[in-house]
Motif scaffolding. Structure first.
Motif, mmCIF file in Angstrom:
data_model
loop_
_atom_site.group_PDB
_atom_site.id
_atom_site.type_symbol
_atom_site.label_atom_id
_atom_site.label_comp_id
_atom_site.label_asym_id
_atom_site.label_seq_id
_atom_site.Cartn_x
_atom_site.Cartn_y
_atom_site.Cartn_z
ATOM 1 N N ALA A 209 -10.246 48.465 -25.308
ATOM 2 C CA ALA A 209 -9.479 48.507 -24.061
ATOM 3 C C ALA A 209 -9.404 49.936 -23.522
ATOM 4 C CB ALA A 209 -8.085 47.951 -24.300
ATOM 5 N N VAL A 210 -9.175 50.911 -24.417
ATOM 6 C CA VAL A 210 -9.085 52.323 -24.000
ATOM 7 C C VAL A 210 -10.421 52.792 -23.422
ATOM 8 C CG1 VAL A 210 -8.849 54.682 -24.901
ATOM 9 C CG2 VAL A 210 -7.191 52.922 -25.550
ATOM 10 N N ILE A 211 -11.538 52.465 -24.111
ATOM 11 C CA ILE A 211 -12.867 52.872 -23.608
ATOM 12 C C ILE A 211 -13.144 52.213 -22.255
ATOM 13 C CG2 ILE A 211 -15.364 52.823 -24.055
ATOM 14 C CD1 ILE A 211 -14.681 52.941 -27.081
ATOM 15 N N ALA A 212 -12.778 50.926 -22.111
ATOM 16 C CA ALA A 212 -13.006 50.214 -20.841
ATOM 17 C C ALA A 212 -12.221 50.861 -19.699
ATOM 18 C CB ALA A 212 -12.609 48.744 -20.997
ATOM 19 N N MET A 213 -10.971 51.258 -19.968
ATOM 20 C CA MET A 213 -10.153 51.899 -18.924
ATOM 21 C C MET A 213 -10.750 53.251 -18.523
ATOM 22 S SD MET A 213 -6.150 50.967 -19.774
ATOM 23 C CE MET A 213 -6.079 51.072 -21.540
ATOM 24 N N LEU A 214 -11.150 54.034 -19.539
ATOM 25 C CA LEU A 214 -11.759 55.350 -19.249
ATOM 26 C C LEU A 214 -13.061 55.182 -18.475
ATOM 27 C CD1 LEU A 214 -11.180 57.201 -22.665
ATOM 28 C CD2 LEU A 214 -10.141 57.782 -20.465
ATOM 29 N N ALA A 215 -13.891 54.190 -18.866
ATOM 30 C CA ALA A 215 -15.187 53.973 -18.206
ATOM 31 C C ALA A 215 -15.011 53.571 -16.747
ATOM 32 C CB ALA A 215 -15.980 52.898 -18.954
ATOM 33 N N THR A 216 -14.036 52.654 -16.472
ATOM 34 C CA THR A 216 -13.849 52.219 -15.075
ATOM 35 C C THR A 216 -13.313 53.358 -14.209
ATOM 36 O OG1 THR A 216 -11.764 51.238 -15.859
ATOM 37 C CG2 THR A 216 -13.563 49.723 -15.401
ATOM 38 N N VAL A 217 -12.426 54.196 -14.782
ATOM 39 C CA VAL A 217 -11.926 55.363 -14.019
ATOM 40 C C VAL A 217 -13.084 56.314 -13.751
ATOM 41 C CG1 VAL A 217 -10.464 57.431 -14.152
ATOM 42 C CG2 VAL A 217 -9.529 55.203 -14.825
ATOM 43 N N THR B 155 -3.732 54.917 -14.620
ATOM 44 C CA THR B 155 -4.526 54.368 -15.732
ATOM 45 C C THR B 155 -4.644 55.380 -16.867
ATOM 46 O OG1 THR B 155 -5.780 53.033 -14.170
ATOM 47 C CG2 THR B 155 -6.731 53.284 -16.357
ATOM 48 N N LEU B 156 -4.904 56.660 -16.495
ATOM 49 C CA LEU B 156 -5.043 57.692 -17.533
ATOM 50 C C LEU B 156 -3.726 57.879 -18.302
ATOM 51 C CD1 LEU B 156 -7.284 60.263 -15.618
ATOM 52 C CD2 LEU B 156 -7.965 58.814 -17.543
ATOM 53 N N GLY B 157 -2.601 57.735 -17.597
ATOM 54 C CA GLY B 157 -1.288 57.803 -18.264
ATOM 55 C C GLY B 157 -1.157 56.697 -19.316
ATOM 56 N N GLY C 122 -15.358 55.205 -10.972
ATOM 57 C CA GLY C 122 -14.715 54.938 -9.677
ATOM 58 C C GLY C 122 -14.318 53.495 -9.450
ATOM 59 N N GLU C 123 -14.389 52.658 -10.472
ATOM 60 C CA GLU C 123 -13.946 51.252 -10.325
ATOM 61 C C GLU C 123 -12.442 51.192 -10.604
ATOM 62 O OE1 GLU C 123 -15.431 48.673 -9.260
ATOM 63 O OE2 GLU C 123 -17.579 49.027 -9.423
ATOM 64 N N TYR C 124 -11.681 51.855 -9.739
ATOM 65 C CA TYR C 124 -10.260 52.044 -10.041
ATOM 66 C C TYR C 124 -9.437 50.754 -9.950
ATOM 67 C CZ TYR C 124 -10.219 52.561 -4.925
ATOM 68 O OH TYR C 124 -10.400 52.379 -3.589
ATOM 69 N N ILE C 125 -9.840 49.805 -9.089
ATOM 70 C CA ILE C 125 -9.084 48.545 -9.013
ATOM 71 C C ILE C 125 -9.288 47.746 -10.317
ATOM 72 C CG2 ILE C 125 -8.875 46.308 -7.825
ATOM 73 C CD1 ILE C 125 -9.404 47.835 -5.207
ATOM 74 N N ALA C 126 -10.535 47.767 -10.808
ATOM 75 C CA ALA C 126 -10.816 47.094 -12.090
ATOM 76 C C ALA C 126 -10.005 47.737 -13.213
ATOM 77 C CB ALA C 126 -12.302 47.168 -12.407
ATOM 78 N N SER C 127 -9.863 49.075 -13.161
ATOM 79 C CA SER C 127 -9.107 49.748 -14.232
ATOM 80 C C SER C 127 -7.647 49.293 -14.240
ATOM 81 C CB SER C 127 -9.202 51.276 -14.107
ATOM 82 O OG SER C 127 -8.508 51.714 -12.959
ATOM 83 N N LEU C 128 -7.074 49.097 -13.031
ATOM 84 C CA LEU C 128 -5.683 48.619 -12.961
ATOM 85 C C LEU C 128 -5.559 47.181 -13.473
ATOM 86 C CD1 LEU C 128 -4.277 50.006 -9.580
ATOM 87 C CD2 LEU C 128 -3.643 50.696 -11.875
#
Length: 655
Positions: free
Chosen positions: A81-89, A55-57, A92-98
């Motif tokens: 979208a970028v803030i949402a991905m960073l927030a979920t990572v 996700t960070l990539g 620890g909501e890593y499945i949501a981030s994917l």
């Protein structure tokens, strides 16, 4: 069994193509699969690491593009979208981030699919472009070649359509598309021109009539003689316009961007307040998962593509979403007179010689000079001379003076034909003529002396008044006629069709100035001739009518009406207004659903993974709504004031 094997093979090929076209989507699906397997087997630590790093990539790649955009002063919707991905990572909501990564990258695939559906009509036009032609040896007649005893069909040689040369004799088989423009050699034929003009009823043609490329032959094989190569033929011109139209993307982005900054601020506020009140950073991530802006990005392009396709079905080629946007909001409409509000086929009413000339002599000299003019009246003068059997003499020298007339040296005499001011330059005693409504006058001088006038009459199109009435119903507040003709002729025609103001005796540059000065904008300009090209380019929306894609006018216009039918101007405006309604409605639907779901998530009722999946459903609802631009009721099922609707309009409303 073989059938099953073939379908498996084609499914595999489709997957391969999808992977090649959307590598990020494919990679995200693989990573999500691996992460779910690891999580299911209890290895949640490695699962979280893999998902978070991937996700960070993606955040890095998206973020780089976003920073470049911001530097250019362009604030898009990627920020959320970028803030949402960073927030979920981070929480620890890593499945949501994917799932967010999948949604963002899948949005492009979804948009391509929906745009593909919406572009159907435009693509159909491109796909129908003829690829081969059946060329006959010169001298082959319909019955075949007597020497060989073979029928024409067997003598024909198949060549690529692009190799057809002007003058080639071609065989067009039943139900085949005509590859190039030509002249019919067979005694009679019927052609379906619906893909060019939107007119559903086949048209009959007789020997010597011109045949348009792109029209479909009827039930009998016929022969034509090519008058143009494929590149110069009507159909290829239209195809080129369609490609230009479907490739224009800029305005679509602008429509979504108007909502980008406010939507981003509102989303961050709701997420921030939810975090502050609950004290739980997970709440911030849960809200932002529902704020990812795919519906806003996808809805407008899909709706615009749908609107452009729907226009194409009606024989109107619109060059891009910006044109639909401007057309939907138009407040003024300017019209050229001859050939636009009128049929553009003036007929000779009277010949009035003076200073010792006879009527036939005057008409003969006028026709001899007018053969060197491109003006619509020139064709009428030549037709009248031909009808009376008067010979047309060649000129030793001839020069067309733009918008004024022609000066030619014929049989040792200098002949001037054109407007009164053009003749007054050589003879100040030229007398003005009183005209009845709809009449036009051509003045003549021979060797510097006024020689007389020709009076011609052009009639208003029967659906012109009804079309102007319809345009007023669609929000046009001012209508103007711009013409090079005299004031009296112009005013009588304006009264006939119901135009509010008239600007007469204009040169092309005056028309450009007149359009620029109109206070109520956007302004539509409708014209047909080559000399309308500058003013069509100058208007907010230039519409070339009956140009069939082949003149300078259609290249400088923003929309081209393929048929010679003024009522299509109102149809184009009607479709554009509906398209804008659908585009904006879809955007607002996406925003409303997202905001409601964000507020529910702010109270902790929607976990991050469920939120990410729910947002996919919001995308779907928005796209399905945007696809409505492909269809829908046209306001005018029948012409007002008793004017019948065209066959194309009727078939269009049924579609």
């Amino acid at each position: 069994m073989a059938h099953h094997h073939a379908s498996t093979k084609s499914a595999a090929a489709r997957v391969k193509t999808a992977v090649r076209n959307y590598p990020v989507v494919a990679a995200t699906v693989v990573v999500l699969g691996v992460v779910l397997i690891l999580w299911g087997t209890g290895a949640s630590g490695p699962a979280q690491w893999i998902a978070s790093l991937y996700t960070l990539g993606i955040v890095g790649i998206t973020g780089y593009g976003m920073v470049q955009d911001i530097r250019r002063g362009h604030y898009g919707l990627d920020i959320l979208a970028v803030i949402a991905m960073l927030a979920t990572v981070a929480v620890g909501e890593y499945i949501a981030s994917l799932i967010i990564v999948l949604m963002l990258s899948g949005g492009e695939a979804l948009e391509d699919y929906a745009a593909g559906r919406a572009k159907g009509e435009l693509d159909a036009l491109l796909d129908r472009a003829p690829q081969i032609a059946h060329r006959l040896p010169s001298g082959a007649d319909t019955g075949g070649n007597p020497a060989s005893g073979k029928p024409a069909a067997e003598l024909a040689e198949d060549i690529p359509a692009t190799e057809v040369a002007v003058g080639d004799i071609l065989l067009i088989k039943p139900s085949e598309v005509v590859p190039v423009d030509g002249v019919l050699l067979s005694p009679a034929a019927a052609f379906d021109e619906s893909s060019l003009t939107g007119e559903a009823i086949p048209v009959s043609r007789a020997a010597g009539d011109s045949v348009m490329s792109g029209s479909v032959n009827g039930t009998h094989a016929v022969r034509i003689q090519a008058t143009a190569t494929t590149a110069d033929s009507q159909y290829q011109r239209i195809v080129a316009l369609v490609q230009e139209a479907s490739e224009s993307k800029a305005p679509v982005v602008r429509l979504a961007d108007r909502f980008a900054v406010p939507f981003t601020i509102v989303s961050l506020l709701i997420a921030g307040i939810a975090w502050a009140v609950s004290g739980d950073p997970v709440r911030f991530a849960e809200v932002l998962v529902l704020a990812t802006p795919c519906p806003l990005l996808i809805a407008a392009p899909v709706a615009f593509m749908g609107g452009m396709s729907r226009s194409a079905r009606h024989g109107i080629i619109v060059k891009g979403g910006a044109v639909l946007e401007q057309l939907s909001a138009a407040k003024s409409a300017a019209f050229d007179k001859t050939g636009t509000l009128t049929y553009g086929r003036p007929e000779l009413v009277s010949v009035n010689p003076v200073n010792g000339f006879t009527g036939d002599e005057l008409l003969g000299l006028a026709a001899s000079a007018e053969q060197y003019s491109s003006h619509v009246l020139a064709a009428s003068v030549l037709a009248a001379a031909e009808e009376r059997g008067l010979p047309v003499q060649p000129a030793e020298t001839a020069q067309e003076v733009a918008t004024n007339g022609v000066e030619a040296f014929i049989g040792g005499r200098t002949v001037r034909v054109g407007k009164r001011r053009f003749i007054e330059e050589v003879d100040g005693s030229t007398q003005a003529v009183d005209l009845a409504p709809g009449q036009m006058v051509v003045y003549l001088s021979v060797d510097g002396r006024f020689a007389g006038t020709l009076i011609l009459s052009d009639t208003a199109r029967e659906n012109a008044a009804a079309t102007l009435e319809r345009l007023r119903g669609l929000g046009i507040r001012e209508t103007v006629m711009l013409t090079g003709d005299g004031q009296a002729t112009a005013e009588s025609m304006a009264r006939t069709v119901g135009i509010s103001s008239v600007r007469a005796e204009l040169l092309p540059e005056d028309k450009v100035k007149a359009v620029a000065e109109l206070p109520l904008r956007p302004v539509i300009m409708v014209g047909d001739g080559v000399n309308d090209a500058p003013v069509l380019a100058a208007a907010d929306v230039g519409i070339a009518m009956g140009a069939r894609g082949s003149t300078a006018a259609s290249e400088s216009a923003d929309a081209v009406i393929v048929a010679d039918d003024i009522s299509k101007v109102a149809t184009a405006m009607d479709i554009s207004q509906r398209t804008m309604k659908v585009a904006l409605g879809s955007i607002w639907l996406g925003i409303a659903l997202s905001v409601v779901l964000m507020l529910v998530a702010a109270f902790g009722y929607i976990p991050a993974v469920a939120g990410a999946l729910t947002q996919e459903l919001v995308d779907l609802a928005t796209i399905l709504n945007a696809l409505r631009a492909l269809h829908g009721k046209t306001l005018f099922r029948r012409g007002r004031a008793g004017a019948p609707a065209s066959a194309a309009a009727i078939s269009g409303t049924a579609a």
